[in-house]
Design an enzyme around this catalytic site. Structure first.
Site, PDB file in Angstrom:
ATOM      1  N   HIS A 145      -4.090 -77.781 -55.466  1.00 12.96           N
ATOM      2  CA  HIS A 145      -2.796 -77.905 -56.146  1.00 12.96           C
ATOM      3  C   HIS A 145      -2.711 -79.182 -56.978  1.00 12.96           C
ATOM      4  O   HIS A 145      -1.692 -79.429 -57.624  1.00 12.96           O
ATOM      5  CB  HIS A 145      -1.643 -77.876 -55.138  1.00 12.96           C
ATOM      6  CG  HIS A 145      -1.493 -76.553 -54.445  1.00 12.96           C
ATOM      7  ND1 HIS A 145      -1.321 -75.375 -55.142  1.00 12.96           N
ATOM      8  CD2 HIS A 145      -1.500 -76.223 -53.127  1.00 12.96           C
ATOM      9  CE1 HIS A 145      -1.229 -74.367 -54.275  1.00 12.96           C
ATOM     10  NE2 HIS A 145      -1.356 -74.855 -53.047  1.00 12.96           N
TER      11      HIS A 145
ATOM     12  N   ASP B  33      -7.691 -68.764 -51.884  1.00 15.08           N
ATOM     13  CA  ASP B  33      -6.580 -69.282 -51.085  1.00 15.08           C
ATOM     14  C   ASP B  33      -5.361 -68.393 -51.320  1.00 15.08           C
ATOM     15  O   ASP B  33      -5.207 -67.803 -52.383  1.00 15.08           O
ATOM     16  CB  ASP B  33      -6.289 -70.721 -51.513  1.00 15.08           C
ATOM     17  CG  ASP B  33      -5.327 -71.439 -50.585  1.00 15.08           C
ATOM     18  OD1 ASP B  33      -5.803 -72.232 -49.764  1.00 15.08           O
ATOM     19  OD2 ASP B  33      -4.103 -71.208 -50.698  1.00 15.08           O
TER      20      ASP B  33
ATOM     21  N   HIS C 261      -2.379 -69.302 -51.725  1.00 12.82           N
ATOM     22  CA  HIS C 261      -1.497 -69.896 -52.726  1.00 12.82           C
ATOM     23  C   HIS C 261      -2.208 -69.942 -54.067  1.00 12.82           C
ATOM     24  O   HIS C 261      -3.413 -70.152 -54.133  1.00 12.82           O
ATOM     25  CB  HIS C 261      -1.111 -71.318 -52.314  1.00 12.82           C
ATOM     26  CG  HIS C 261      -0.419 -71.389 -50.992  1.00 12.82           C
ATOM     27  ND1 HIS C 261      -1.105 -71.511 -49.809  1.00 12.82           N
ATOM     28  CD2 HIS C 261       0.892 -71.328 -50.671  1.00 12.82           C
ATOM     29  CE1 HIS C 261      -0.238 -71.528 -48.804  1.00 12.82           C
ATOM     30  NE2 HIS C 261       0.983 -71.418 -49.295  1.00 12.82           N
TER      31      HIS C 261
ATOM     32  N   ASP D 113      -5.726 -68.982 -45.831  1.00  8.79           N
ATOM     33  CA  ASP D 113      -4.373 -68.699 -45.370  1.00  8.79           C
ATOM     34  C   ASP D 113      -3.906 -67.291 -45.716  1.00  8.79           C
ATOM     35  O   ASP D 113      -2.741 -66.969 -45.549  1.00  8.79           O
ATOM     36  CB  ASP D 113      -3.389 -69.745 -45.904  1.00  8.79           C
ATOM     37  CG  ASP D 113      -3.738 -70.210 -47.298  1.00  8.79           C
ATOM     38  OD1 ASP D 113      -4.653 -69.619 -47.907  1.00  8.79           O
ATOM     39  OD2 ASP D 113      -3.104 -71.153 -47.790  1.00  8.79           O
TER      40      ASP D 113
END
Lengths: 568, 444
Positions: free
Chosen positions: B112, B151, B153, B240
């Site tokens: 991120h 991931d 996200h 995740d």
């Protein structure tokens, strides 16, 4: 008086050491090792040496033997029933050590929760199959048994059908994986438990014979300890259930010998140059380095703690060869009998050392003649050939040492602290022992460019090391305050703990248990010899709530010697 | 004994002494059970699987990628530098031929972290994949790189770092941004005008399970990789998407992750998120390691795993099938760059692209306003200028001369920095000159 016996590949060495009024070597001897009758080598050494001192004064015998190692190498082991519970992960059949191997459905997770119970039907089928094959010794191993031994205990019960081996008509001995130590590594636990069983009967016969021989010699009062590969000893009675720990104790004896004979403060290299091999060990800040997880037996890595020793095929009897194509001179890794000077047929490293004048072993003229013949066959000068052979040997030893140090320095670390500390091993001194040590001192000094020392008595350093090595023990403690349980796998010790149990409590308990263990073996623990080698505490969180702590503590009695000998 | 089909180097740095806060998902305990599982399985005893210690990334390694304000040391801890150094070490193992593949199992994560860094976003401070990729390019020569971010996200940071880079293909599979942080990662986000189609986002609906992930891999990701022909495939291996993950809503399994890795065949994998530290991480990491090493992973599964309970429904499958039909065209035949009157996506006027953005650093609670200018050049990928200000600090300027920059863009870059020093209002100025490897900081 302390007795030390090291049963080596060629010789069995024995020493008697007195600790009264300074440490002194009262007697020492060397007798040939008879591999087919190890006990007779031990008794011969004992008889020889006890002729020189009063047997009544002997209080302790420390013994290092190749018995278990040889039995495994030569395949003289017993069939073992290996019953495992693996759960999900790598297919356990990859680690199958023998044919009576059975995987039982069931699973325990990394926290020690039983996820799935053992299948009773599979278990009884496996036990029946082993009995049909007349198996009498068993290894019970489950994944994560060091967190919860429930499955191993169930397997043990199924095998014995009663509480103790002594009462059991179906089996003589069961090794439970968790009792081998607290380290995580299921495949190694399987292999270690297997080997422990495979040599159990042979080892116990030997142990009984040693006790009987001592009694016959009027030495029934002597406390007997067996040397372990990690540079410590264990009482003979204790070793009967842990024979696997006696494997590869030979190199440990020599390292402990060096510790007894010198003052090592710095990062150092120990070279034990024997007839066939050179054993290389490394000391960091004066302490020997150990194998991180355990030593490998054959192609099976195990959990047997051991000093980190690299063995290479260079020794006094390593044959000299000359390449037809390039004329390059090589030494080893083969040994074809003794050197020419000692009656062998092919020139070896000791002959080259004789020829350069570095030593005068046996028939030096024969060495010279053999080298001249070899040199003539390749249109070379004999002296140049001898020098090239010594050069090759020292270069090989030097390279292997450098590789070992590099490997040690690249070992992974797990916290920022460790990484920044960045302790690198940088050897500052070389210690030599073994037959060709004196002759190779200068050539090795030139190669290493480090201070090089050959300690006094280095000829029987192994036996001295054995005699003076103290009893060691280690244990790992796991505490999970969410599950309110404390577990010490090697002792099968479980206790309930309160929520408030902390890392300091765990460290204290680990030390206390260590002291109690040694006490039960009749060993007095000096507080300064015990240490915590690992201690961590993780807060466990569930749904943003702190639910407990996961604590891991490892304590040990540092490997070491009870006394040192300093001369000249 | 087991032998790896592909030699695998594992850089394991669990940072057992670093956490965001005591109960934060990104805390000391996160890789503890993974370590236990890998050790108990005897992973490092498999012939060909080796463990290595991480390097420590230098300030310069970070400044090659990021504009860090006020400076690198203010926005990173030692842990971040070791985590990035762990990824670099993994890259070195592969690039120097010591291992066929490498897996940097490190924390804290990084995907991120954007081009400009004022603090932490989504638990990330510096982009460890980007630091690694640029380390590779600086050390071993320029490489075409594909980064596949698995991931849960959206890898918005990595997307931002490579937004204008036509040599880096960035594909992100993630839970639809309408339902999860950071709320971005939609198919229309395709990269800047010089790199259209080099960014591809695959937003998947909540409850997507193994079937959906593997379908997307097969029908979208692999054909695109085949076409792009990268020199290196990198997997931002966030974990995740697992059905037990506490902060996401997907239904991926450990064996599914292993199968995905088996299909992708990444040269290097770098751990990203994944916060089901007891029920998922130990099994996913084991599965990934085995898949990368080419060792059988078919018996790896979570305790009490039941495929029936997490199976995706027919509507989800139909939706993903439709995505698979439509998405490849965005790479193979990207639409023309046509932005008008949208300052957030960028406005082209003359030969410059200007983007105005506001970025929120959720972990550190910082608001940043940013004006990005790309000089559109016919000779090279273009000079990048970023004027940025965090609500916590002064005005700052970043200028990047790209790797194959033309002489005009190069001199314009230096000109901008010089002008800014003389008459600009930027308190801190950072120049990244990848052409000449000149990294300049002013006002620090």
């Amino acid at each position: 008086m302390l007795l030390g016996i090291d049963v080596g590949g060629t010789h069995t060495d024995a020493v008697v050491i007195s600790l009264e009024g300074g440490v002194r070597i009262l007697a020492s001897c060397k007798v040939p090792t008879r591999h087919d009758a190890l006990l007779s080598s031990v008794t011969e050494a004992l008889e020889t040496i006890l002729g020189q001192v009063d047997p009544a004064g002997v209080t302790r015998l420390n013994l290092s033997t190749t018995l278990s190692t040889n039995a495994i190498v030569q395949g003289r082991t017993e069939d073992v029933g290996v019953l495992v519970s693996a759960g999900p992960g790598i297919d356990p059949h990859n680690f199958m050590p023998c044919r009576n191997f059975h995987v039982i459905d069931g699973s325990i997770d990394h926290r020690g929760n039983e996820v799935r119970a053992l299948s009773p039907r599979q278990l009884s089928d496996a036990v029946d199959a082993c009995r049909a094959n007349e198996v009498r010794v068993y290894a019970a191993v489950s994944k994560f048994s060091t967190r919860n031994p429930r499955h191993e205990n169930a397997i043990r019960r199924a095998v014995l059908q009663c509480r103790e081996e002594a009462d059991c008509e179906y089996a003589d001995f069961v090794t439970s994986g968790h009792q081998l130590g607290g380290a995580l590594n299921f495949p190694r636990r399987v292999a270690t438990a297997y080997f422990n069983c495979a040599v159990w009967r042979l080892y116990n016969h030997f142990a009984t014979a040693v006790e009987r021989a001592l009694a016959d010699m009027g030495l029934g009062h002597v406390k007997v300890n067996m040397l372990k590969a990690d540079g410590g000893t264990m009482p003979l009675t204790r070793s009967r259930r842990m024979p696997v720990q006696s494997i590869f104790s030979g190199p440990a004896a020599s390292v402990m010998g060096i510790i007894a004979l010198t003052d090592i403060f710095h990062d150092s290299v120990i070279l034990d140059i024997g007839g066939t091999t050179t054993d290389i060990a490394v000391f960091a800040d004066g302490a020997p380095l150990i194998e991180r997880e355990g030593i490998a037996i054959g192609s099976h890595p195990t959990l047997v703690p051991a000093l980190k020793v690299l063995s290479i095929g260079i020794g006094g009897d390593s044959v000299i060869s000359v390449s037809e194509a390039s004329g390059t001179v090589r030494v080893g890794p083969n040994r074809l009998g003794p050197s020419v000077c000692l009656g062998g047929g092919q020139p070896a490293l000791t002959d080259a050392l004789n020829a350069t004048g570095a030593c005068a072993v046996g028939d030096t003229a024969a060495s010279r003649a053999a080298l001249e013949a070899l040199a003539a066959a390749h249109s070379m000068d004999a002296t140049a050939l001898a020098r090239a052979a010594v050069d090759y040997a020292t270069k090989t030893i030097h390279n292997a040492t450098r590789d070992l140090v590099d490997e040690i320095n690249s070992k992974p670390v797990y916290t920022i602290h460790e990484l920044l500390e960045d302790k690198r091993v940088v050897p500052k001194k070389v210690y030599l022992m073994g037959g060709p040590a004196n002759a190779l001192k200068m050539p090795l000094f030139e190669r290493f460019q480090l201070s090089t020392e050959v300690p006094a008595h280095s000829g029987v350093a192994n036996a001295i090391g054995a005699a003076l090595t103290r009893t060691t023990w280690e244990l790992e403690l796991f505490a999970d305050t969410q599950r309110h349980v404390l577990f010490i796998p090697s002792l099968s010790y479980r206790e309930n703990i309160p929520t408030s149990y902390g890392q300091r409590d765990a460290e204290k308990d680990a030390m206390n248990q260590l002291a109690m263990q040694l006490d039960s073996m009749g060993v007095f623990l000096r507080p300064e010899d015990a240490q915590i080698t690992h201690s961590s505490s993780f807060t466990m969180v569930e749904d943003m709530e702190q639910v407990g702590r996961n604590i891991r503590v490892k304590s040990q009695v540092r490997p070491g010697v009870v006394a040192t000998i300093r001369e000249g | 004994m087991l032998k790896a089909d592909k030699s695998l180097g594992i850089v394991f740095f669990p940072a057992f002494d670093w956490a965001i806060s005591p109960t934060h998902p990104e805390r000391q305990e996160r890789l503890l059970y993974t370590q236990d599982q890998l050790r108990e399985e005897g992973l490092f005893d498999i012939e060909g699987v080796t463990e290595h210690k991480p390097d420590v990334a230098a300030i310069e390694d970070v400044e090659r990628v990021h504009f860090c304000f006020p400076e690198v040391s203010a926005v990173t801890t030692r842990s971040h530098l070791i985590s990035a150094g762990g990824a670099m070490k993994a890259a070195d193992l592969v690039m120097q031929g010591e291992c066929d593949r490498a897996f940097a199992m490190v924390r804290p994560p990084g995907h991120h972290a954007m081009k400009v860094v004022h603090g932490a976003r989504g638990f990330c401070n510096i982009n460890i994949e980007a630091v690694m990729v640029e380390h590779i390019r600086e050390t071993y020569g320029h490489r075409r790189v594909a980064i596949v971010d698995t991931d849960c996200h959206h890898g918005d940071g990595t997307q931002d770092v490579y937004w204008h880079d036509p040599d880096t293909l960035f594909i992100s599979l993630h839970q639809d941004g309408r339902t999860l942080y950071p709320g971005s990662g939609f198919p229309h986000e395709l990269g800047g005008p010089k790199a259209m189609g080099r960014t591809l986002n695959i937003p998947l609906p909540p409850n997507t399970s193994d079937e959906g992930f593997l379908m997307v891999m097969e029908r979208v990701v692999l054909p695109i990789l085949d076409d792009f022909k990268p020199d290196l495939i990198i997997n931002s291996a966030g974990q995740d998407n697992h059905f037990t993950d506490p902060i996401t809503d997907m239904n991926f399994s450990a064996r599914g992750y292993a199968a995905l890795s088996d299909m992708l065949k990444p040269d290097i994998a770098v751990l990203e998120g994944g916060y089901s530290i007891q029920g998922a991480l130990p099994y996913i990491n084991l599965g990934l390691c085995l898949a990368m090493a080419g060792v059988d992973y078919s018996l790896v599964r979570e305790p009490n795993f039941s495929p029936e309970l997490i199976r995706q429904d027919a509507r989800t499958t139909a939706y993903i099938e439709e995505l698979c039909r439509q998405l490849p065209a965005l790479y193979f035949d990207p639409p023309p760059y046509n932005r008008k009157n949208d300052v957030r996506q960028g406005v082209i006027s003359g030969n410059t692209l200007v983007r105005q953005r506001q970025i929120y650093y959720d972990t550190d609670g910082i608001n940043e306003t940013q004006r990005e200018t790309l000089f559109l050049c016919d000779e090279c990928r273009g000079l990048l200028k970023v004027e940025t200000r965090a609500d916590s600090g002064p005005q700052c300027l970043g200028v990047e001369i790209p790797v194959h920059a033309c002489p005009d863009c190069r001199s314009r870059g230096y000109q901008i920095v010089e002008d800014a020093q003389l008459k600009g209002n930027a308190r801190y100025i950072q120049l990244i000159n990848r052409l000449d490897r000149d990294y300049l900081r002013v006002g620090f």
